[in-house]
Design a protein around this motif. Structure first.
Motif, PDB file in Angstrom:
ATOM      1  N   UNK A  40       0.816  -1.217   0.000  1.00 55.47           N
ATOM      2  CA  UNK A  40       0.000   0.000   0.000  1.00 55.47           C
ATOM      3  C   UNK A  40       0.854   1.275   0.000  1.00 55.47           C
ATOM      4  N   UNK A  41       2.183   1.086  -0.096  1.00 55.73           N
ATOM      5  CA  UNK A  41       3.123   2.224  -0.126  1.00 55.73           C
ATOM      6  C   UNK A  41       2.952   3.166   1.063  1.00 55.73           C
ATOM      7  N   UNK A  42       2.861   2.565   2.236  1.00 59.82           N
ATOM      8  CA  UNK A  42       2.717   3.363   3.454  1.00 59.82           C
ATOM      9  C   UNK A  42       3.569   2.806   4.591  1.00 59.82           C
ATOM     10  N   UNK A  43       3.899   3.701   5.508  1.00 57.96           N
ATOM     11  CA  UNK A  43       4.373   3.301   6.844  1.00 57.96           C
ATOM     12  C   UNK A  43       3.229   3.617   7.792  1.00 57.96           C
ATOM     13  N   UNK A  44       2.973   2.710   8.725  1.00 56.19           N
ATOM     14  CA  UNK A  44       1.803   2.832   9.596  1.00 56.19           C
ATOM     15  C   UNK A  44       2.216   2.738  11.056  1.00 56.19           C
ATOM     16  N   UNK A  45       1.647   3.608  11.879  1.00 55.61           N
ATOM     17  CA  UNK A  45       1.760   3.431  13.329  1.00 55.61           C
ATOM     18  C   UNK A  45       0.356   3.150  13.845  1.00 55.61           C
ATOM     19  N   UNK A  46       0.236   2.106  14.660  1.00 51.81           N
ATOM     20  CA  UNK A  46      -1.091   1.677  15.116  1.00 51.81           C
ATOM     21  C   UNK A  46      -1.232   1.877  16.627  1.00 51.81           C
ATOM     22  N   UNK A  47      -2.228   2.660  17.008  1.00 53.39           N
ATOM     23  CA  UNK A  47      -2.600   2.821  18.416  1.00 53.39           C
ATOM     24  C   UNK A  47      -3.878   2.015  18.645  1.00 53.39           C
ATOM     25  N   UNK A  48      -4.053   1.534  19.863  1.00 56.81           N
ATOM     26  CA  UNK A  48      -5.276   0.774  20.124  1.00 56.81           C
ATOM     27  C   UNK A  48      -6.084   1.467  21.217  1.00 56.81           C
ATOM     28  N   UNK A  49      -7.339   1.761  20.910  1.00 57.04           N
ATOM     29  CA  UNK A  49      -8.253   2.376  21.876  1.00 57.04           C
ATOM     30  C   UNK A  49      -9.430   1.419  21.999  1.00 57.04           C
ATOM     31  N   UNK A  50      -9.495   0.671  23.076  1.00 55.18           N
ATOM     32  CA  UNK A  50     -10.504  -0.390  23.171  1.00 55.18           C
ATOM     33  C   UNK A  50     -10.273  -1.379  22.037  1.00 55.18           C
ATOM     34  N   UNK A  51     -11.324  -1.710  21.297  1.00 53.26           N
ATOM     35  CA  UNK A  51     -11.197  -2.661  20.190  1.00 53.26           C
ATOM     36  C   UNK A  51     -10.857  -1.997  18.869  1.00 53.26           C
ATOM     37  N   UNK A  52     -10.772  -0.677  18.872  1.00 58.41           N
ATOM     38  CA  UNK A  52     -10.585   0.051  17.614  1.00 58.41           C
ATOM     39  C   UNK A  52      -9.136   0.514  17.497  1.00 58.41           C
TER      40      UNK A  52
END
Lengths: 136, 136
Positions: A40-52
């Motif tokens: 997808x030509x991206x760098x991603x940072x993932x935070x988790x808030x509850x299930x989302x």
């Protein structure tokens, strides 16, 4: 189609490291993962808030859709994703109902999820991702 | 500040009735509520997906921010909201950290929630609402 919940909210940013610092200061937690997704030509940072998950996306090449989005509209909300039980069935159903899909066949991303998108033209300007998480 | 979860995702639409029909066809459920919020100059339809609400917003007057948003950017994702335990404390904390707030004191909306917003300039183009739900 069976919707299991909101999977994530994605935000387009120009400088991922800076955005991570800012979101940490609001959310009060560290990202659970930082990954590069070449498909997808991206760098991603993932935070988790509850299930989302809140995903910060930075485009990694000139022609990435995230960079084009930012050039046109600036940083901000990019898309939302629904977690579905069976993406094949979901895409079939949406196609039959006349919704325009970005990939008619789901793409496998990072070996752990199958995804496609409903085109924003079909649904009030919202880029709507569908995700089936692959159990390992 | 204590974040209890993602409260809602809001989508700006030009024709609420049409948008309700389209989202019903994707989400497979009826809205749980349709309400007018004069304080914010909007009519809202609320869908519930798990614990998260999807809110469709239509501006009800020429000078509503939702209409201005659509004139400028078209329909689409408008804001996201975090549900917090104590909005007073949250706003104090964010202000002390240098985030720009839209209302420094929380507004009470529809008698059931206290809200404010972090300005998009402060947080990568995202209009970020904070909501404290008032228990009755």
């Amino acid at each position: 189609m069976k919707i299991l919940g909101i999977d994530h909210i994605a935000i387009a940013v120009s400088d991922l490291d800076k955005a991570i610092e800012n979101f940490k200061r609001i959310l009060g937690v560290d990202p659970i993962k930082i990954e590069e997704v070449p498909e997808e030509k991206v760098r991603i940072a993932i935070f988790k808030i509850g299930d989302v998950q809140i995903e910060l996306l930075q485009g990694t090449s000139e022609d990435s859709t995230v960079r084009k989005f930012i050039e046109k509209r600036g940083e901000g909300l990019h898309h939302i994703a629904l977690r579905v039980e069976n993406i094949g069935k979901a895409l079939e159903e949406l196609k039959a109902k006349g919704f325009q899909l970005i990939y008619e066949e789901p793409r496998i991303v990072a070996g752990e999820r199958k995804i496609s998108f409903v085109h924003p033209k079909s649904i009030h300007g919202v880029l709507l991702e569908l995700v089936e998480r692959i159990e390992h």
